[in-house]
Design a protein around this motif. Sequence first.
Motif, mmCIF file in Angstrom:
data_model
loop_
_atom_site.group_PDB
_atom_site.id
_atom_site.type_symbol
_atom_site.label_atom_id
_atom_site.label_comp_id
_atom_site.label_asym_id
_atom_site.label_seq_id
_atom_site.Cartn_x
_atom_site.Cartn_y
_atom_site.Cartn_z
ATOM 1 N N VAL A 88 56.417 -22.640 -31.618
ATOM 2 C CA VAL A 88 56.800 -21.864 -30.769
ATOM 3 C C VAL A 88 55.882 -20.609 -30.517
ATOM 4 O O VAL A 88 55.394 -20.369 -29.569
ATOM 5 C CB VAL A 88 58.330 -21.370 -30.868
ATOM 6 C CG1 VAL A 88 58.828 -20.260 -29.773
ATOM 7 C CG2 VAL A 88 59.094 -22.478 -30.914
ATOM 8 N N VAL A 89 55.365 -19.985 -31.616
ATOM 9 C CA VAL A 89 54.459 -18.935 -31.567
ATOM 10 C C VAL A 89 53.317 -19.223 -31.165
ATOM 11 O O VAL A 89 52.695 -18.602 -30.356
ATOM 12 C CB VAL A 89 54.371 -18.100 -32.977
ATOM 13 C CG1 VAL A 89 53.460 -17.392 -33.049
ATOM 14 C CG2 VAL A 89 55.759 -17.403 -33.587
ATOM 15 N N ASP A 90 53.032 -20.234 -31.638
ATOM 16 C CA ASP A 90 51.527 -21.001 -30.985
ATOM 17 C C ASP A 90 51.529 -21.090 -29.688
ATOM 18 O O ASP A 90 50.587 -20.763 -29.033
ATOM 19 C CB ASP A 90 51.384 -22.295 -31.825
ATOM 20 C CG ASP A 90 50.025 -22.990 -31.415
ATOM 21 O OD1 ASP A 90 48.671 -21.986 -31.820
ATOM 22 O OD2 ASP A 90 49.573 -23.880 -31.082
ATOM 23 N N TRP A 91 52.578 -21.740 -28.900
ATOM 24 C CA TRP A 91 52.575 -21.904 -27.563
ATOM 25 C C TRP A 91 52.535 -20.584 -26.915
ATOM 26 O O TRP A 91 52.016 -20.509 -25.960
ATOM 27 C CB TRP A 91 53.941 -22.814 -27.151
ATOM 28 C CG TRP A 91 54.023 -23.161 -25.667
ATOM 29 C CD1 TRP A 91 53.570 -24.141 -24.933
ATOM 30 C CD2 TRP A 91 54.330 -22.128 -24.774
ATOM 31 N NE1 TRP A 91 53.836 -23.726 -23.812
ATOM 32 C CE2 TRP A 91 54.213 -22.752 -23.451
ATOM 33 C CE3 TRP A 91 55.031 -20.939 -24.641
ATOM 34 C CZ2 TRP A 91 54.761 -22.330 -22.244
ATOM 35 C CZ3 TRP A 91 55.516 -20.149 -23.704
ATOM 36 C CH2 TRP A 91 55.246 -21.095 -22.240
ATOM 37 N N LEU A 92 53.558 -19.758 -27.389
ATOM 38 C CA LEU A 92 53.584 -18.196 -26.651
ATOM 39 C C LEU A 92 52.045 -17.544 -26.707
ATOM 40 O O LEU A 92 51.723 -16.917 -25.781
ATOM 41 C CB LEU A 92 54.484 -17.285 -27.403
ATOM 42 C CG LEU A 92 55.900 -17.918 -27.599
ATOM 43 C CD1 LEU A 92 56.912 -17.172 -28.469
ATOM 44 C CD2 LEU A 92 56.738 -17.632 -26.175
ATOM 45 N N TYR A 93 51.234 -17.849 -27.671
ATOM 46 C CA TYR A 93 50.147 -16.989 -27.970
ATOM 47 C C TYR A 93 49.094 -17.608 -27.073
ATOM 48 O O TYR A 93 48.241 -16.833 -26.369
ATOM 49 C CB TYR A 93 49.583 -17.110 -29.541
ATOM 50 C CG TYR A 93 48.276 -16.250 -29.736
ATOM 51 C CD1 TYR A 93 48.373 -14.943 -30.161
ATOM 52 C CD2 TYR A 93 47.195 -17.056 -29.786
ATOM 53 C CE1 TYR A 93 47.357 -14.414 -30.427
ATOM 54 C CE2 TYR A 93 46.013 -16.106 -30.099
ATOM 55 C CZ TYR A 93 46.172 -14.859 -30.614
ATOM 56 O OH TYR A 93 44.995 -14.268 -31.014
ATOM 57 N N ALA A 94 49.131 -18.898 -26.880
ATOM 58 C CA ALA A 94 48.248 -19.618 -26.063
ATOM 59 C C ALA A 94 48.643 -19.510 -24.743
ATOM 60 O O ALA A 94 47.716 -19.522 -23.547
ATOM 61 C CB ALA A 94 48.597 -21.191 -26.603
ATOM 62 N N ASN A 95 49.848 -19.003 -24.274
ATOM 63 C CA ASN A 95 50.346 -18.732 -22.727
ATOM 64 C C ASN A 95 50.353 -17.392 -22.603
ATOM 65 O O ASN A 95 50.749 -16.646 -21.636
ATOM 66 C CB ASN A 95 51.541 -19.391 -22.423
ATOM 67 C CG ASN A 95 51.305 -21.035 -22.481
ATOM 68 O OD1 ASN A 95 50.986 -21.273 -21.231
ATOM 69 N ND2 ASN A 95 51.667 -21.536 -23.561
ATOM 70 N N GLY A 96 49.555 -16.501 -23.366
ATOM 71 C CA GLY A 96 49.261 -14.804 -23.206
ATOM 72 C C GLY A 96 50.465 -13.811 -23.757
ATOM 73 O O GLY A 96 50.380 -12.877 -23.351
ATOM 74 N N TYR A 97 51.291 -14.400 -24.389
ATOM 75 C CA TYR A 97 52.357 -13.610 -24.895
ATOM 76 C C TYR A 97 51.635 -12.298 -25.836
ATOM 77 O O TYR A 97 50.773 -13.134 -26.976
ATOM 78 C CB TYR A 97 53.420 -14.017 -25.884
ATOM 79 C CG TYR A 97 54.399 -14.727 -24.647
ATOM 80 C CD1 TYR A 97 55.625 -14.203 -24.409
ATOM 81 C CD2 TYR A 97 54.142 -15.851 -23.902
ATOM 82 C CE1 TYR A 97 56.337 -14.421 -23.637
ATOM 83 C CE2 TYR A 97 54.989 -16.239 -23.018
ATOM 84 C CZ TYR A 97 56.216 -15.493 -22.921
ATOM 85 O OH TYR A 97 57.180 -15.891 -21.705
ATOM 86 N N THR A 98 51.974 -11.343 -25.922
ATOM 87 C CA THR A 98 51.210 -10.378 -26.980
ATOM 88 C C THR A 98 52.054 -9.701 -27.986
ATOM 89 O O THR A 98 51.671 -9.183 -28.864
ATOM 90 C CB THR A 98 50.667 -9.059 -26.136
ATOM 91 O OG1 THR A 98 51.726 -8.375 -25.697
ATOM 92 C CG2 THR A 98 49.577 -9.630 -25.034
ATOM 93 N N HIS A 99 53.392 -9.835 -27.687
ATOM 94 C CA HIS A 99 54.621 -9.259 -28.818
ATOM 95 C C HIS A 99 55.465 -10.499 -29.205
ATOM 96 O O HIS A 99 56.057 -10.826 -27.889
ATOM 97 C CB HIS A 99 55.277 -8.081 -28.206
ATOM 98 C CG HIS A 99 54.434 -7.045 -28.075
ATOM 99 N ND1 HIS A 99 53.251 -6.947 -27.037
ATOM 100 C CD2 HIS A 99 54.097 -5.974 -28.807
ATOM 101 C CE1 HIS A 99 52.473 -5.788 -27.169
ATOM 102 N NE2 HIS A 99 53.062 -5.180 -28.211
ATOM 103 N N VAL A 100 55.863 -10.639 -30.271
ATOM 104 C CA VAL A 100 57.058 -11.529 -30.613
ATOM 105 C C VAL A 100 57.953 -10.753 -31.449
ATOM 106 O O VAL A 100 57.571 -10.122 -32.531
ATOM 107 C CB VAL A 100 56.487 -12.757 -31.134
ATOM 108 C CG1 VAL A 100 55.636 -12.697 -32.460
ATOM 109 C CG2 VAL A 100 57.645 -13.751 -31.335
ATOM 110 N N PHE A 101 59.193 -10.824 -31.264
ATOM 111 C CA PHE A 101 60.461 -10.321 -32.128
ATOM 112 C C PHE A 101 61.002 -11.065 -32.529
ATOM 113 O O PHE A 101 61.793 -12.002 -32.133
ATOM 114 C CB PHE A 101 61.102 -9.296 -31.011
ATOM 115 C CG PHE A 101 60.191 -8.251 -30.406
ATOM 116 C CD1 PHE A 101 60.389 -6.980 -30.818
ATOM 117 C CD2 PHE A 101 59.601 -8.241 -29.223
ATOM 118 C CE1 PHE A 101 59.750 -5.871 -30.167
ATOM 119 C CE2 PHE A 101 58.832 -7.428 -28.724
ATOM 120 C CZ PHE A 101 58.727 -6.065 -29.273
#
Length: 138
Positions: A88-101
């Motif tokens: 999930v984090v990998d997908w978020l990162y690849a799609n431009g997310y900069t912050h994960v909580f």
Amino acid sequence: MKIEFEDIKPILDTAHRLLAEVPFEIHRYLADAIDWRDRLICIKGPKGTGKTTLILQHIKEKFGPESDKAVYLALDHLWFASHEVLPVVDWLYANGYTHVFLDEVHHAEKWQPLVKTICDFYPKLNVVYSGSSILKLT
């Protein structure tokens, strides 16, 4: 395992709903004491002290309720019983997310190596993690 948007849509929908409904009657005082620019932040404390509310209020104020830069993941959500966090984090990162909580991080199996891996291999990602199991987080 490659993950697609449709795979993670249920957990993103939950995050958006929680952000839309977060109360603001009481603003968590700790919010102003945290340097939210830090790449790695741990918020720990007993159950019911407002950690989740603090995180949700911050995300909603800083990023908005349906941000494509920040995401709230409740690791005690039943969805994570059959899904791993790292893809999930990998997908978020690849799609431009900069912050994960990552809320209730101690519910993730091997959460310490998980947090370290995220910090080491996603260098442009800011991570905030919380937990109510103080013994496990100390």
